[in-house]
Design a protein around this motif. Structure first.
Motif, PDB file in Angstrom:
ATOM      1  N   ILE A 298      39.605  60.947  19.539  1.00 27.53           N
ATOM      2  CA  ILE A 298      39.410  59.778  18.692  1.00 27.53           C
ATOM      3  C   ILE A 298      38.924  60.272  17.330  1.00 27.53           C
ATOM      4  CG2 ILE A 298      38.118  57.631  18.376  1.00 27.53           C
ATOM      5  CD1 ILE A 298      37.909  57.440  21.409  1.00 27.53           C
ATOM      6  N   PRO A 299      39.685  60.046  16.263  1.00 25.73           N
ATOM      7  CA  PRO A 299      39.360  60.672  14.974  1.00 25.73           C
ATOM      8  C   PRO A 299      38.173  60.025  14.284  1.00 25.73           C
ATOM      9  CG  PRO A 299      41.212  59.207  14.708  1.00 25.73           C
ATOM     10  CD  PRO A 299      40.891  59.213  16.175  1.00 25.73           C
ATOM     11  N   GLU A 300      37.478  60.828  13.512  1.00 30.12           N
ATOM     12  CA  GLU A 300      36.498  60.317  12.573  1.00 30.12           C
ATOM     13  C   GLU A 300      37.188  60.207  11.217  1.00 30.12           C
ATOM     14  OE1 GLU A 300      32.412  61.808  12.959  1.00 30.12           O
ATOM     15  OE2 GLU A 300      33.234  63.220  14.420  1.00 30.12           O
ATOM     16  N   SER A 301      36.630  59.366  10.354  1.00 33.06           N
ATOM     17  CA  SER A 301      37.311  59.087   9.092  1.00 33.06           C
ATOM     18  C   SER A 301      37.522  60.350   8.261  1.00 33.06           C
ATOM     19  CB  SER A 301      36.508  58.058   8.291  1.00 33.06           C
ATOM     20  OG  SER A 301      35.162  58.481   8.140  1.00 33.06           O
ATOM     21  N   VAL A 302      36.589  61.283   8.290  1.00 32.76           N
ATOM     22  CA  VAL A 302      36.733  62.490   7.481  1.00 32.76           C
ATOM     23  C   VAL A 302      37.901  63.348   7.967  1.00 32.76           C
ATOM     24  CG1 VAL A 302      35.134  63.880   8.861  1.00 32.76           C
ATOM     25  CG2 VAL A 302      35.436  64.384   6.423  1.00 32.76           C
ATOM     26  N   GLU A 303      38.220  63.269   9.264  1.00 25.73           N
ATOM     27  CA  GLU A 303      39.311  64.067   9.811  1.00 25.73           C
ATOM     28  C   GLU A 303      40.675  63.562   9.353  1.00 25.73           C
ATOM     29  OE1 GLU A 303      37.127  65.464  13.968  1.00 25.73           O
ATOM     30  OE2 GLU A 303      38.343  63.639  13.925  1.00 25.73           O
ATOM     31  N   LEU A 304      40.740  62.311   8.921  1.00 28.48           N
ATOM     32  CA  LEU A 304      42.009  61.760   8.465  1.00 28.48           C
ATOM     33  C   LEU A 304      42.494  62.427   7.183  1.00 28.48           C
ATOM     34  CD1 LEU A 304      41.323  57.972   9.109  1.00 28.48           C
ATOM     35  CD2 LEU A 304      42.678  59.523  10.503  1.00 28.48           C
ATOM     36  N   PHE A 305      41.559  62.976   6.401  1.00 25.87           N
ATOM     37  CA  PHE A 305      41.950  63.654   5.167  1.00 25.87           C
ATOM     38  C   PHE A 305      42.709  64.949   5.453  1.00 25.87           C
ATOM     39  CE2 PHE A 305      38.557  60.921   3.736  1.00 25.87           C
ATOM     40  CZ  PHE A 305      38.971  60.513   2.486  1.00 25.87           C
ATOM     41  N   CYS A 306      42.595  65.463   6.678  1.00 26.07           N
ATOM     42  CA  CYS A 306      43.266  66.722   7.028  1.00 26.07           C
ATOM     43  C   CYS A 306      44.724  66.513   7.418  1.00 26.07           C
ATOM     44  CB  CYS A 306      42.515  67.413   8.171  1.00 26.07           C
ATOM     45  SG  CYS A 306      40.817  67.869   7.743  1.00 26.07           S
ATOM     46  N   ILE A 307      45.134  65.258   7.619  1.00 28.28           N
ATOM     47  CA  ILE A 307      46.517  64.986   7.990  1.00 28.28           C
ATOM     48  C   ILE A 307      47.436  65.369   6.830  1.00 28.28           C
ATOM     49  CG2 ILE A 307      48.178  63.206   8.645  1.00 28.28           C
ATOM     50  CD1 ILE A 307      45.907  61.650   9.898  1.00 28.28           C
ATOM     51  N   GLY A 308      48.410  66.220   7.092  1.00 29.58           N
ATOM     52  CA  GLY A 308      49.350  66.630   6.058  1.00 29.58           C
ATOM     53  C   GLY A 308      48.758  67.572   5.026  1.00 29.58           C
ATOM     54  N   ALA A 309      47.603  68.204   5.353  1.00 26.56           N
ATOM     55  CA  ALA A 309      46.976  69.119   4.390  1.00 26.56           C
ATOM     56  C   ALA A 309      47.847  70.351   4.169  1.00 26.56           C
ATOM     57  CB  ALA A 309      45.594  69.531   4.894  1.00 26.56           C
ATOM     58  N   GLU A 310      47.854  70.861   2.941  1.00 25.57           N
ATOM     59  CA  GLU A 310      48.625  72.054   2.599  1.00 25.57           C
ATOM     60  C   GLU A 310      47.743  73.299   2.688  1.00 25.57           C
ATOM     61  OE1 GLU A 310      50.303  71.542  -1.233  1.00 25.57           O
ATOM     62  OE2 GLU A 310      51.576  69.850  -0.656  1.00 25.57           O
ATOM     63  N   LEU A 311      48.336  74.388   3.160  1.00 21.07           N
ATOM     64  CA  LEU A 311      47.605  75.643   3.258  1.00 21.07           C
ATOM     65  C   LEU A 311      47.475  76.277   1.875  1.00 21.07           C
ATOM     66  CD1 LEU A 311      46.267  77.722   5.130  1.00 21.07           C
ATOM     67  CD2 LEU A 311      48.492  78.852   5.315  1.00 21.07           C
ATOM     68  N   ASP A 312      46.272  76.662   1.524  1.00 17.00           N
ATOM     69  CA  ASP A 312      46.000  77.314   0.257  1.00 17.00           C
ATOM     70  C   ASP A 312      45.077  78.501   0.535  1.00 17.00           C
ATOM     71  OD1 ASP A 312      45.844  77.897  -2.442  1.00 17.00           O
ATOM     72  OD2 ASP A 312      45.481  75.816  -3.042  1.00 17.00           O
ATOM     73  N   LYS A 313      44.690  79.231  -0.517  1.00 16.97           N
ATOM     74  CA  LYS A 313      43.793  80.364  -0.293  1.00 16.97           C
ATOM     75  C   LYS A 313      43.055  80.706  -1.582  1.00 16.97           C
ATOM     76  CE  LYS A 313      47.208  83.996  -1.287  1.00 16.97           C
ATOM     77  NZ  LYS A 313      46.423  84.762  -2.279  1.00 16.97           N
ATOM     78  N   ILE A 314      41.919  81.326  -1.419  1.00 18.64           N
ATOM     79  CA  ILE A 314      41.206  81.971  -2.510  1.00 18.64           C
ATOM     80  C   ILE A 314      41.081  83.445  -2.121  1.00 18.64           C
ATOM     81  CG2 ILE A 314      39.004  82.172  -3.728  1.00 18.64           C
ATOM     82  CD1 ILE A 314      38.639  79.210  -3.499  1.00 18.64           C
ATOM     83  N   ASP A 315      41.804  84.304  -2.851  1.00 20.91           N
ATOM     84  CA  ASP A 315      41.946  85.706  -2.463  1.00 20.91           C
ATOM     85  C   ASP A 315      42.567  85.744  -1.070  1.00 20.91           C
ATOM     86  OD1 ASP A 315      41.933  88.419  -2.678  1.00 20.91           O
ATOM     87  OD2 ASP A 315      39.797  88.668  -2.273  1.00 20.91           O
ATOM     88  N   ASP A 316      41.846  86.213  -0.059  1.00 20.29           N
ATOM     89  CA  ASP A 316      42.418  86.266   1.288  1.00 20.29           C
ATOM     90  C   ASP A 316      41.772  85.242   2.229  1.00 20.29           C
ATOM     91  OD1 ASP A 316      39.952  87.420   1.352  1.00 20.29           O
ATOM     92  OD2 ASP A 316      40.518  89.094   2.665  1.00 20.29           O
ATOM     93  N   ILE A 317      41.046  84.262   1.654  1.00 20.48           N
ATOM     94  CA  ILE A 317      40.374  83.252   2.481  1.00 20.48           C
ATOM     95  C   ILE A 317      41.290  82.040   2.618  1.00 20.48           C
ATOM     96  CG2 ILE A 317      38.354  81.763   2.719  1.00 20.48           C
ATOM     97  CD1 ILE A 317      36.847  83.691   0.892  1.00 20.48           C
ATOM     98  N   PRO A 318      41.800  81.754   3.838  1.00 20.68           N
ATOM     99  CA  PRO A 318      42.660  80.572   4.017  1.00 20.68           C
ATOM    100  C   PRO A 318      41.851  79.285   3.935  1.00 20.68           C
ATOM    101  CG  PRO A 318      42.224  81.588   6.134  1.00 20.68           C
ATOM    102  CD  PRO A 318      41.592  82.485   5.108  1.00 20.68           C
TER     103      PRO A 318
END
Length: 360
Positions: A121-141
């Motif tokens: 059962i999702p919490e509201s903050v978890e909904l922001f992760c739907i369809g999230a794009e993978l990015d990185k800073i240096d080698d940190i995903p």
């Protein structure tokens, strides 16, 4: 002139094609779902979460016997690890909202290793992760979260769909609107239409129109109240109009006027908006789109669905807002009109779990 007519014909052909595709896909998914459910044996469930959350899920579960799910265990404390023994004996583990991230991760990892189905059962903050794009800073995903706001292109296409559907809907609904207006006038003295201030996109207030289903001055002494089951303020004719959603037909004018959309979160009164935003800050994101006559919360929820659960549906809709999604919801709304459970009121009797009977 010839080219303009050919272009208009192509646009209408494309729209009809999209509608037919949505009808076919929606029908196929529903038939497949029903066939899949009918072939399943009754499956046992472990509920993991706070006692209040488990009670909430339990009350919904006991009103859905067609799901073939039976509660076997309840775990309100994951600290001692006893949930693992219970999870080994069930088919499905339901993780309620409000649990700590580490506990969720442990349960999900265990279930994946041992072939158990997991419902989260999702919490509201978890909904922001739907369809999230993978990015990185240096080698940190890291995830680049998507904003809860449809693009200009999507909003433009939605507006075109709103005008087309509302115009056709007005022509088709005109006989029902006239007969409803006459019935209201004969059955109860007072105005036919009822208007009320609601909160729209970007917090802008507008006046919504509905066929009157309550007595005149229904909230004169009680103040603002949400509708309840067996609400004494609702007239006898009003109960019927609400059950078949005929009271919403005048909102077609709100759609043509640009204050509302065919599909979107239901508009709420400023009094309740302020209250909900204080309790759930994410509630404000509902106003990133125009409110709608119908929506994902109306298709999957009921009148007695909690404000938080409706908020989850609304935010999920905003995440994947598109013209195809709108067409799918419009088609599903027709099915909901003939589903009795979708019109249940807020007064349904809640039954608490006897935790000692199911405790791990």
């Amino acid at each position: 002139s010839y080219l303009a007519g050919d272009y208009e014909y192509s646009c209408w052909l494309l729209l009809v094609s999209l509608v037919l595709q949505c009808v076919f896909l929606t029908g196929w998914r529903y038939i497949s779902w029903r066939m899949g459910r009918s072939m399943l044996n009754k499956r046992s469930i472990l509920l993991v979460g706070s006692e209040d959350e488990c009670n909430h899920v339990y009350n919904r579960l006991r009103h859905q016997p067609q799901l073939n799910m039976k509660l076997k265990y309840v775990c309100t404390d994951t600290g001692d690890g006893r949930w693992q023994k219970a999870a080994a004996e069930v088919d499905i583990v339901v993780i309620c909202a409000g649990m700590e991230h580490d506990s969720k991760a442990d349960i999900i990892n265990y279930c994946h290793r041992h072939g158990k189905d997991v419902l989260l059962i999702p919490e509201s903050v978890e909904l922001f992760c739907i369809g999230a794009e993978l990015d990185k800073i240096d080698d940190i995903p890291m995830f680049r979260l998507q904003g809860l706001c449809p693009s200009l292109e999507v909003r433009t296409m939605k507006r075109a769909l709103d005008i087309a559907v509302s115009f056709i809907g007005f022509v088709c609904a005109l006989p029902f609107m006239l007969s409803t207006a006459i019935a209201i006038k004969i059955g109860d003295p007072g105005p036919i239409l009822y208007s009320q201030v609601r909160t729209g996109r970007k917090g802008k207030e507008f006046r919504i129109y509905k066929f009157r289903t309550m007595r005149v001055d229904a909230e004169k002494y009680s103040g603002p109240m949400l509708a309840q089951e067996n609400d004494p303020r609702i007239t006898r004719l009003g109960r019927f109009l609400r059950a078949v959603r005929l009271d919403e037909l005048p909102q077609i004018w709100n759609v043509l006027n640009g204050d509302m959309s065919i599909v979107g979160p239901r508009p709420e009164r400023p009094f309740f908006v302020e209250k909900f935003v204080q309790e759930m800050p994410e509630y404000a994101y509902r106003h990133n789109v125009k409110p709608g006559i119908t929506g994902l919360a109306q298709v999957y929820g009921k009148y007695n669905t909690t404000p938080f659960d409706k908020l989850v549906y609304d935010l999920m809709y905003i995440q994947k807002c598109s013209i195809l999604e709108d067409l799918r919801i419009i088609i599903q709304t027709v099915r909901v009109l003939f589903t009795k459970s979708a019109t249940e009121g807020t007064g349904i009797v809640q039954k608490n779990i006897d935790v000692s009977k199911y405790e791990v």
